[in-house]
Scaffold this motif. Sequence first.
Motif, PDB file in Angstrom:
ATOM      1  N   VAL A 159       0.824  -1.211   0.000  1.00  0.00           N
ATOM      2  CA  VAL A 159       0.000   0.000   0.000  1.00  0.00           C
ATOM      3  C   VAL A 159       0.858   1.261   0.000  1.00  0.00           C
ATOM      4  O   VAL A 159       0.627   2.191  -0.785  1.00  0.00           O
ATOM      5  N   PHE A 160       1.864   1.308   0.872  1.00  0.00           N
ATOM      6  CA  PHE A 160       2.631   2.532   1.066  1.00  0.00           C
ATOM      7  C   PHE A 160       3.920   2.578   0.254  1.00  0.00           C
ATOM      8  O   PHE A 160       4.489   3.655   0.069  1.00  0.00           O
ATOM      9  N   GLY A 161       4.395   1.430  -0.226  1.00  0.00           N
ATOM     10  CA  GLY A 161       5.628   1.398  -0.981  1.00  0.00           C
ATOM     11  C   GLY A 161       6.839   1.559  -0.071  1.00  0.00           C
ATOM     12  O   GLY A 161       6.716   1.827   1.120  1.00  0.00           O
ATOM     13  N   GLY A 162       8.016   1.404  -0.633  1.00  0.00           N
ATOM     14  CA  GLY A 162       9.232   1.568   0.148  1.00  0.00           C
ATOM     15  C   GLY A 162       9.412   0.465   1.176  1.00  0.00           C
ATOM     16  O   GLY A 162       8.703  -0.545   1.187  1.00  0.00           O
ATOM     17  N   ALA A 163      10.367   0.688   2.064  1.00  0.00           N
ATOM     18  CA  ALA A 163      10.673  -0.299   3.100  1.00  0.00           C
ATOM     19  C   ALA A 163       9.716  -0.126   4.275  1.00  0.00           C
ATOM     20  O   ALA A 163       9.287   0.980   4.589  1.00  0.00           O
ATOM     21  N   VAL A 164       9.374  -1.224   4.911  1.00  0.00           N
ATOM     22  CA  VAL A 164       8.557  -1.208   6.126  1.00  0.00           C
ATOM     23  C   VAL A 164       9.367  -1.839   7.245  1.00  0.00           C
ATOM     24  O   VAL A 164       9.752  -3.009   7.171  1.00  0.00           O
ATOM     25  N   ARG A 165       9.657  -1.069   8.284  1.00  0.00           N
ATOM     26  CA  ARG A 165      10.312  -1.608   9.475  1.00  0.00           C
ATOM     27  C   ARG A 165       9.227  -2.039  10.450  1.00  0.00           C
ATOM     28  O   ARG A 165       8.217  -1.353  10.606  1.00  0.00           O
ATOM     29  N   TYR A 166       9.445  -3.147  11.122  1.00  0.00           N
ATOM     30  CA  TYR A 166       8.424  -3.614  12.050  1.00  0.00           C
ATOM     31  C   TYR A 166       9.037  -4.437  13.159  1.00  0.00           C
ATOM     32  O   TYR A 166      10.159  -4.944  13.046  1.00  0.00           O
ATOM     33  N   SER A 167       8.301  -4.567  14.247  1.00  0.00           N
ATOM     34  CA  SER A 167       8.740  -5.402  15.364  1.00  0.00           C
ATOM     35  C   SER A 167       8.015  -6.737  15.269  1.00  0.00           C
ATOM     36  O   SER A 167       6.799  -6.776  15.117  1.00  0.00           O
ATOM     37  N   ALA A 168       8.760  -7.789  15.363  1.00  0.00           N
ATOM     38  CA  ALA A 168       8.206  -9.131  15.147  1.00  0.00           C
ATOM     39  C   ALA A 168       7.562  -9.670  16.428  1.00  0.00           C
ATOM     40  O   ALA A 168       7.989 -10.676  16.995  1.00  0.00           O
ATOM     41  N   LYS A 169       6.547  -8.982  16.877  1.00  0.00           N
ATOM     42  CA  LYS A 169       5.772  -9.445  18.027  1.00  0.00           C
ATOM     43  C   LYS A 169       4.981 -10.671  17.581  1.00  0.00           C
ATOM     44  O   LYS A 169       4.207 -10.611  16.636  1.00  0.00           O
ATOM     45  N   GLU A 170       5.158 -11.774  18.268  1.00  0.00           N
ATOM     46  CA  GLU A 170       4.638 -13.039  17.751  1.00  0.00           C
ATOM     47  C   GLU A 170       3.186 -13.341  18.102  1.00  0.00           C
ATOM     48  O   GLU A 170       2.652 -14.348  17.690  1.00  0.00           O
ATOM     49  N   THR A 171       2.533 -12.485  18.892  1.00  0.00           N
ATOM     50  CA  THR A 171       1.117 -12.719  19.183  1.00  0.00           C
ATOM     51  C   THR A 171       0.269 -12.216  18.025  1.00  0.00           C
ATOM     52  O   THR A 171       0.662 -11.290  17.316  1.00  0.00           O
ATOM     53  N   PRO A 172      -0.919 -12.785  17.794  1.00  0.00           N
ATOM     54  CA  PRO A 172      -1.765 -12.378  16.677  1.00  0.00           C
ATOM     55  C   PRO A 172      -2.195 -10.902  16.771  1.00  0.00           C
ATOM     56  O   PRO A 172      -2.411 -10.383  17.864  1.00  0.00           O
ATOM     57  N   ILE A 173      -2.286 -10.263  15.620  1.00  0.00           N
ATOM     58  CA  ILE A 173      -2.675  -8.851  15.548  1.00  0.00           C
ATOM     59  C   ILE A 173      -4.098  -8.755  15.005  1.00  0.00           C
ATOM     60  O   ILE A 173      -4.373  -9.188  13.888  1.00  0.00           O
ATOM     61  N   ARG A 174      -4.967  -8.187  15.787  1.00  0.00           N
ATOM     62  CA  ARG A 174      -6.363  -7.988  15.372  1.00  0.00           C
ATOM     63  C   ARG A 174      -6.747  -6.496  15.437  1.00  0.00           C
ATOM     64  O   ARG A 174      -7.206  -5.932  14.451  1.00  0.00           O
ATOM     65  N   LYS A 175      -6.590  -5.888  16.597  1.00  0.00           N
ATOM     66  CA  LYS A 175      -6.965  -4.476  16.733  1.00  0.00           C
ATOM     67  C   LYS A 175      -5.771  -3.610  16.362  1.00  0.00           C
ATOM     68  O   LYS A 175      -4.677  -3.757  16.920  1.00  0.00           O
ATOM     69  N   ILE A 176      -6.004  -2.691  15.416  1.00  0.00           N
ATOM     70  CA  ILE A 176      -4.918  -1.921  14.811  1.00  0.00           C
ATOM     71  C   ILE A 176      -5.145  -0.425  15.009  1.00  0.00           C
ATOM     72  O   ILE A 176      -6.248   0.082  14.809  1.00  0.00           O
TER      73      ILE A 176
END
Length: 265
Positions: A159-176
């Motif tokens: 969607v945004f293009g370019g690089a995306v940095r993120y933290s690899a939190k291993e619990t499921p993501i639902r509420k954003i």
Amino acid sequence: MTTVQEIYETIDAFAPFASQESWDNSGLLAGAGTQPAEKILTTLDISQGVIAEAAAQGVQLIVSHHPVIFSPLKALPVQHPVYQLAAHQIAAICVHTPLDMAPEGLNAYAHTLLRECLSLEGRTDVLEPCWKDGRGFGWTDTSTRAWTPQALAQQLQSVFGGAVRYSAKETPIRKIAYCSGSAASMLELAAAQGCDALITGDIKHDRWYAAEFSDVALFDCGHYGTERFAAEILAAHIRAAHPEVTVIAQAGADPAEICAGGEEQ
């Protein structure tokens, strides 16, 4: 003849300048309301390159998201964008925090982009309310599916293009939680509202540790990546209200390059 003041009033109708934060500097920052505005360029930042393009195309008004004057100017060298605007007799209207908070502004536009690809329910709450009428920065929504950090990062990159940095939190993501630009300071707000993740840009080093402590996944899609849509949002509103004018939407280039490694071929 369409004037700069008429364009100002059109923008004020959907992104009121009175709604800007106390630290902001939105409004007519260069030129006069009486100047003609029959050819307009909308953009994210008023850079030297954007001004050069505007001058080459005979643009009379630039409408940008980020203010071309933010801190007090103590000198005005000839290469400075403000000097160049005056030299080319180009007016400038800047719509910063009002566009962030507008019901049809940057954050709302991002929700439209992300709703389908992230399977969002569409029931949003404002992440940081600032006004009694409910206006504020960012939003929260809930996905109908659980995301891994890796899968969510891939969707965001598309969607945004370019690089995306993120933290690899291993619990499921639902509420954003989401806020364009640079909003990692809202991490604690997102955590307090039960969010599993915060999507924004310009995340500082310490915020990654704060996210780990708060048990919230962070996604950095870049300041430019989350806000380059401002050019088209502004252009669409101006075109709808003033079909008689020519509007060029030019987000400009991301001023930062990304080295992905490897040698050039």
